[in-house]
Scaffold this motif. Structure first.
Motif, mmCIF file in Angstrom:
data_model
loop_
_atom_site.group_PDB
_atom_site.id
_atom_site.type_symbol
_atom_site.label_atom_id
_atom_site.label_comp_id
_atom_site.label_asym_id
_atom_site.label_seq_id
_atom_site.Cartn_x
_atom_site.Cartn_y
_atom_site.Cartn_z
ATOM 1 N N ALA A 197 0.831 -1.211 0.000
ATOM 2 C CA ALA A 197 0.000 0.000 0.000
ATOM 3 C C ALA A 197 0.864 1.259 0.000
ATOM 4 O O ALA A 197 0.557 2.240 -0.697
ATOM 5 C CB ALA A 197 -0.923 -0.010 1.225
ATOM 6 N N LEU A 240 -3.824 7.250 0.834
ATOM 7 C CA LEU A 240 -4.263 5.854 0.916
ATOM 8 C C LEU A 240 -5.758 5.669 0.623
ATOM 9 O O LEU A 240 -6.131 4.711 -0.067
ATOM 10 C CB LEU A 240 -3.921 5.271 2.293
ATOM 11 N N PRO A 241 -6.658 6.563 1.120
ATOM 12 C CA PRO A 241 -8.078 6.394 0.745
ATOM 13 C C PRO A 241 -8.304 6.459 -0.768
ATOM 14 O O PRO A 241 -9.134 5.734 -1.314
ATOM 15 C CB PRO A 241 -8.779 7.553 1.465
ATOM 16 N N LEU A 290 -7.266 3.096 -2.313
ATOM 17 C CA LEU A 290 -8.322 2.095 -2.177
ATOM 18 C C LEU A 290 -9.471 2.365 -3.154
ATOM 19 O O LEU A 290 -10.038 1.445 -3.740
ATOM 20 C CB LEU A 290 -8.840 2.087 -0.738
ATOM 21 N N ARG A 291 -9.796 3.646 -3.333
ATOM 22 C CA ARG A 291 -10.873 4.002 -4.259
ATOM 23 C C ARG A 291 -10.488 3.627 -5.691
ATOM 24 O O ARG A 291 -11.305 3.117 -6.460
ATOM 25 C CB ARG A 291 -11.189 5.486 -4.138
ATOM 26 N N LEU A 331 -8.407 1.275 -6.606
ATOM 27 C CA LEU A 331 -8.369 -0.183 -6.734
ATOM 28 C C LEU A 331 -9.767 -0.788 -6.888
ATOM 29 O O LEU A 331 -9.918 -1.879 -7.441
ATOM 30 C CB LEU A 331 -7.684 -0.806 -5.515
ATOM 31 N N THR A 332 -10.778 -0.074 -6.402
ATOM 32 C CA THR A 332 -12.154 -0.557 -6.529
ATOM 33 C C THR A 332 -12.888 0.082 -7.705
ATOM 34 O O THR A 332 -14.108 -0.051 -7.822
ATOM 35 C CB THR A 332 -12.932 -0.285 -5.226
#
Length: 353
Positions: free
Chosen positions: A48, A60-61, A64-65, A67-68
């Motif tokens: 990460a 980091l948020p 994650l966004r 990656l989705t």
């Protein structure tokens, strides 16, 4: 599947796992499970960090966004197209090298028995180098050359070391000699090549994850997953071989065919990593021994070794990218630097024994 309460097995806390219907049961040592979980968590954390940091920092948020499937297009491109293939390859190839090292250290029953010490890395590099210098070499051609070179080197070492069976110490000695010969041949090939081809081959030979794309990552992941599944399928026979050929035969294991099969599978894992990133040294040497010490096991375990290999390679690649930023070092430079220190310590420790 049911898991019984912890019990004591020879003084070690274990979990007894039973498959429904009584098809099988096996024990998991609590310490090994905790170590594997901790190493996996740390590997994912470093992955990460690698996805979030760089010239274009991404919180980091937002990682994650992306990656989705969310986030803005620029962030998605940076995270999923530029950085994710490299991070994924560090995790997958590190696991392949760690598992390969575990196979060879189990077969030789020696902590020095890893593919980079006994010449299989060098043989894979020779095969890839011949393809690069002779025909220029697409990705698939280089991959095929690395696989062929590694397997041919392994068979040569096996046959030269064979004498009423192939024993660990002879494999190591013959492998070291073969590695030295192939290394000299590789240097000669580079010296005879055209300047541009020689520079490309030398850079590739340092071991690098720079410029990894999904086109390279996809096939490598598939090969590593298939070969790893095959290795896990014969892991029980591998553990029996550690008790000696006579004991293994008494338990119904055909020693030499099993050893040859494990040899080919281990070389395939090494060649898959070499084909994508070049010869990355010392991960296969260090990961199984670190895993054994952390887990407190008497023998070599495949899964902890694979997870330690992933951790070592993703950490080394992160260091290669960030230590001298904006200059990015080949990851092989970092693993050689760390591995050289580890090898000196290991040799000193073995000499004291």
């Amino acid at each position: 599947m049911s898991i019984s309460r912890p019990d004591l097995d020879f003084g070690r806390q274990t979990l007894l796992v039973r498959i429904p219907g009584g098809a099988a049961s096996f024990r998991l040592e609590t310490r090994t499970v905790l170590v594997c979980f901790a190493v996996l968590l740390l590997s994912l954390l470093l992955a990460a960090v690698a996805l979030a940091t760089g010239d274009f920092a991404v919180p980091l948020p937002e990682v994650l966004r992306a990656l989705t499937g969310g986030g803005d297009p620029m962030t998605q491109t940076v995270v999923t197209q530029w950085r994710l293939p490299r991070v994924l390859m560090a995790l997958v190839l590190g696991a392949a090298l760690g598992m390969s090292g575990a196979i060879f250290q189990s077969l030789t029953r020696n902590p020095l028995g890893s593919p980079d010490i006994i010449g299989f890395n060098t043989g894979a590099y020779t095969g890839a180098l011949l393809v690069i210098l002779a025909v220029g070499g697409s990705y698939w051609q280089v991959a095929a050359g690395a696989l062929a070179g590694g397997i041919l080197t392994a068979l040569a070492v096996y046959l030269l070391a064979f004498r009423r069976g192939s024993h660990g110490f002879r494999l190591i000695i013959v492998g070291i000699g073969m590695s030295a010969m192939l290394a000299a041949f590789n240097h000669w090939l580079i010296l005879q090549a055209e300047l541009e081809a020689a520079m490309a081959a030398a850079v590739w030979g340092a071991g690098s994850l720079n410029g990894i794309t999904w086109e390279q990552a996809g096939p490598a992941v598939l090969v590593v997953v298939v070969v790893s599944a095959a290795v896990l399928g014969v892991s029980r026979r591998m553990r029996m071989l550690e008790m000696g050929d006579d004991a293994a035969r008494a338990l119904g294991v055909r020693a030499e065919p099993t050893r040859l099969l494990l040899l080919i599978l281990g070389v395939a894992l090494t060649a898959a990593a070499t084909a994508v990133a070049g010869p990355i040294a010392f991960v296969a040497l260090a990961a199984p021994q670190l895993a054994r010490r952390l887990c407190g096991n008497a023998g070599i375990s495949l899964l902890p070794s694979a997870l330690l290999g992933s951790l070592l390679l993703v950490a080394s690649d992160l260091a290669a990218q960030r230590l001298f930023a904006p200059i990015q070092l080949p990851v092989g430079v970092v693993t050689v630097s760390i591995g050289g220190i580890y090898l000196i310590w290991l040799l000193a420790r073995e000499a004291r024994k």
